[in-house]
Design an enzyme around this catalytic site. Structure first.
Site, PDB file in Angstrom:
ATOM      1  N   SER A   1      -6.288   5.729   0.034  1.00 50.19           N
ATOM      2  CA  SER A   1      -6.568   4.518  -0.741  1.00 50.19           C
ATOM      3  C   SER A   1      -8.062   4.234  -0.693  1.00 50.19           C
ATOM      4  O   SER A   1      -8.672   4.235   0.375  1.00 50.19           O
ATOM      5  CB  SER A   1      -5.797   3.327  -0.165  1.00 50.19           C
ATOM      6  OG  SER A   1      -4.412   3.585  -0.130  1.00 50.19           O
TER       7      SER A   1
ATOM      8  N   GLN B   1      -4.639  -0.390  -7.511  1.00 49.89           N
ATOM      9  CA  GLN B   1      -5.261   0.434  -6.483  1.00 49.89           C
ATOM     10  C   GLN B   1      -5.910   1.646  -7.134  1.00 49.89           C
ATOM     11  O   GLN B   1      -5.368   2.219  -8.084  1.00 49.89           O
ATOM     12  CB  GLN B   1      -4.222   0.900  -5.461  1.00 49.89           C
ATOM     13  CG  GLN B   1      -4.788   1.754  -4.344  1.00 49.89           C
ATOM     14  CD  GLN B   1      -3.721   2.140  -3.324  1.00 49.89           C
ATOM     15  OE1 GLN B   1      -3.223   3.256  -3.339  1.00 49.89           O
ATOM     16  NE2 GLN B   1      -3.372   1.206  -2.443  1.00 49.89           N
TER      17      GLN B   1
ATOM     18  N   ASP C   1       0.823  -1.216   0.000  1.00 51.81           N
ATOM     19  CA  ASP C   1       0.000   0.000   0.000  1.00 51.81           C
ATOM     20  C   ASP C   1       0.858   1.268   0.000  1.00 51.81           C
ATOM     21  O   ASP C   1       0.328   2.373  -0.038  1.00 51.81           O
ATOM     22  CB  ASP C   1      -0.931  -0.011   1.224  1.00 51.81           C
ATOM     23  CG  ASP C   1      -1.985   1.088   1.172  1.00 51.81           C
ATOM     24  OD1 ASP C   1      -2.442   1.418   0.067  1.00 51.81           O
ATOM     25  OD2 ASP C   1      -2.348   1.614   2.237  1.00 51.81           O
TER      26      ASP C   1
END
Length: 290
Positions: free
Chosen positions: A220, A270, A196
């Site tokens: 995110s 993402q 991430d």
């Protein structure tokens, strides 16, 4: 946030509350919300705890629903959706204060033989030792990620060759800073934690903003990981990132994960929220991660 590999392993060691119910600990943090990679990694561990070890994780797909509270533990509720001859599927709902903050569906597969091909490792990528260490500079904004070593290869804003067909690009070398146990699940979870990081930088590179800058808000929205084969998260892996589109305050970022010996071992995708808090300045353009 874990400052060393020991603290990271503690985060991944969930407490069993009941059948299919687990509690994840927190560590002190200056962040305003729980780091998304932490929730994804803990959810993967929770799902694995309900799955026969004969199955190996091959993908996870998740949504960040609400900002997590860094001062409260997270409860992970696992639902067994399927346990077949080849695949097993689990859904994990993470809660704090009685409300859902994160949901993940993850799939496991019994290893089998199959067709083989892969993309080639990118040309002209310097070794990690020849790249910028962003954690070595002044300030402590990256100190909470000390459990992860980072080396900046470059982005569309600097150091990477210009490519008009792909304006949003970024590359990092990453690894867990310390030796992890040999358990493949630990390496998959540690990678999920680190996966991430840095991605939004590829989307910011064409626009004169940088990660950590005061004039852009980043969050995110969702996160997906595909594990093509097992690899060690505590050895250098290249995070080759590409943001093909930004629009409507969001950007999609895709990334390939290569080991130093050129194996394509994972992929991620993402969608990130990108909101300007004030217009970019010409002086910011070209600064990249630095």
């Amino acid at each position: 946030m874990p400052r060393d590999v020991g603290e990271l392993l503690s985060l991944l060691d969930l407490e069993t509350i009941d059948d299919n119910l687990f509690r994840g600990a927190q560590q002190p943090s200056v962040l305003p919300r729980v780091f998304g990679g932490q929730v994804a990694a803990q959810a993967l561990v929770a799902a694995s705890r309900t799955t026969d070890p004969a199955y190996v994780v091959h993908s996870l797909h998740s949504y960040f629903l609400q900002p997590g509270d860094t001062g409260a533990p997270i409860v992970y509720d696992v639902e067994e959706l399927r346990s077949g001859r080849s695949f097993a599927t689990r859904r994990v709902l993470a809660r704090q204060h009685g409300r859902p903050i994160f949901v993940m569906t993850t799939d496991f597969q019994k290893p089998e033989e199959g067709l083989e091909h892969q993309d080639v490792f990118p040309d002209d990528v310097p070794a990690p030792g020849d790249c910028l260490d962003p954690q070595a500079g002044p300030g402590d904004e990256l100190s909470e990620w000390a459990a992860i070593s980072m080396r900046y290869v470059g982005s569309s804003a600097d150091l990477l060759p210009e490519d008009p067909q792909r304006p949003g690009r970024q590359r990092f070398w990453l690894k867990i800073d310390g030796d992890l146990p040999d358990d493949p699940l630990v390496h998959a979870a540690a990678f999920a934690y680190a996966s991430d990081m840095t991605l939004a930088g590829a989307a910011l590179a064409p626009h004169g903003y940088r990660l950590g800058g005061p004039d852009i808000m980043i969050a995110s929205l969702d996160h997906a990981v595909w594990f093509h084969e097992a690899f060690r998260a505590d050895r250098w892996w290249l995070y080759d990132q590409h943001a093909p589109r930004a629009t409507g305050g969001r950007s999609l970022i895709n990334a390939r994960v290569f080991t130093e010996d050129g194996r394509l071992v994972g992929s991620t995708a993402q969608e990130a929220l990108l909101r300007r808090t004030r217009p970019s300045r010409d002086a910011d353009a070209g600064e990249g991660f630095r």
